[in-house]
Design a protein around this motif. Structure first.
Motif, PDB file in Angstrom:
ATOM      1  N   THR A 153       0.856  -1.172   0.000  1.00  0.00           N
ATOM      2  CA  THR A 153       0.000   0.000   0.000  1.00  0.00           C
ATOM      3  C   THR A 153       0.902   1.235   0.000  1.00  0.00           C
ATOM      4  N   ILE A 154       0.333   2.356  -0.389  1.00  0.00           N
ATOM      5  CA  ILE A 154       1.029   3.643  -0.302  1.00  0.00           C
ATOM      6  C   ILE A 154       0.124   4.558   0.504  1.00  0.00           C
ATOM      7  N   ASN A 155       0.628   5.021   1.657  1.00  0.00           N
ATOM      8  CA  ASN A 155      -0.158   5.832   2.584  1.00  0.00           C
ATOM      9  C   ASN A 155       0.428   7.223   2.689  1.00  0.00           C
ATOM     10  N   ILE A 156      -0.464   8.213   2.801  1.00  0.00           N
ATOM     11  CA  ILE A 156       0.002   9.573   3.029  1.00  0.00           C
ATOM     12  C   ILE A 156       0.484   9.695   4.466  1.00  0.00           C
ATOM     13  N   GLU A 157       1.503  10.491   4.663  1.00  0.00           N
ATOM     14  CA  GLU A 157       2.029  10.798   5.994  1.00  0.00           C
ATOM     15  C   GLU A 157       2.253  12.292   6.101  1.00  0.00           C
ATOM     16  N   PRO A 158       2.030  12.896   7.239  1.00  0.00           N
ATOM     17  CA  PRO A 158       1.505  12.292   8.456  1.00  0.00           C
ATOM     18  C   PRO A 158      -0.022  12.195   8.411  1.00  0.00           C
TER      19      PRO A 158
END
Length: 152
Positions: free
Chosen positions: A130-135
């Motif tokens: 998966t690719i998650n936005i941070e923060p």
């Protein structure tokens, strides 16, 4: 897309599509760079930011620009919501010049700014990438990396 990971492989590119939910600002800036802009970036300790993520015209990471803002009052710690930036979002939009909202295909990246990790982080769990936005981890893209769907 040609530069995206083969099925099941580590993603090297993914597509971000503007929408009316968590992705109102994604596209191409006047100088040709690709961008994603959000005022929903937050840490679980109460800090919040407006973040402008920029990639070169070919989708290679270029830079992150962030501004600290106030988090919405009464918002649960793990919930994304626009912060109180008093024009900060508009100031970041102005940095783009004449921009076009459109899908962008870019590299994932992370960079530490203001003591927090910013960017699009590749994660691997139970055989799935998966690719998650941070923060904040409030947007999660997955195969086929075309940006049509994401989890929140």
């Amino acid at each position: 897309m040609a530069d995206e990971a083969p099925t099941g492989g580590t993603p090297t590119r993914f597509t971000i599509r503007p929408d009316d939910y968590h992705v109102p600002y994604a596209g191409t800036a006047q100088d040709g760079r690709k961008f994603f802009l959000s005022d929903e970036l937050f840490a679980y300790d109460g800090r919040a930011w407006v973040g402008l993520f920029l990639w070169k015209p070919d989708g290679v990471f270029d830079e992150v620009r962030v501004s600290r803002i106030a988090r919405g009052v009464g918002v649960p710690p793990g919930q994304a919501t626009p912060g109180n930036g008093d024009g900060t979002l508009q100031a970041h939009l102005a940095l783009l010049g004449a921009y076009t909202l459109e899908p962008i295909t870019v590299q994932p990246f992370t960079e530490t700014v203001d003591g927090a990790e910013f960017g699009w982080k590749v994660n691997h769990c139970d055989g799935m990438y998966t690719i998650n936005i941070e923060p904040g981890d409030f947007i999660c893209y997955y195969e086929p990396w075309d940006g049509y769907e994401y989890d929140t």
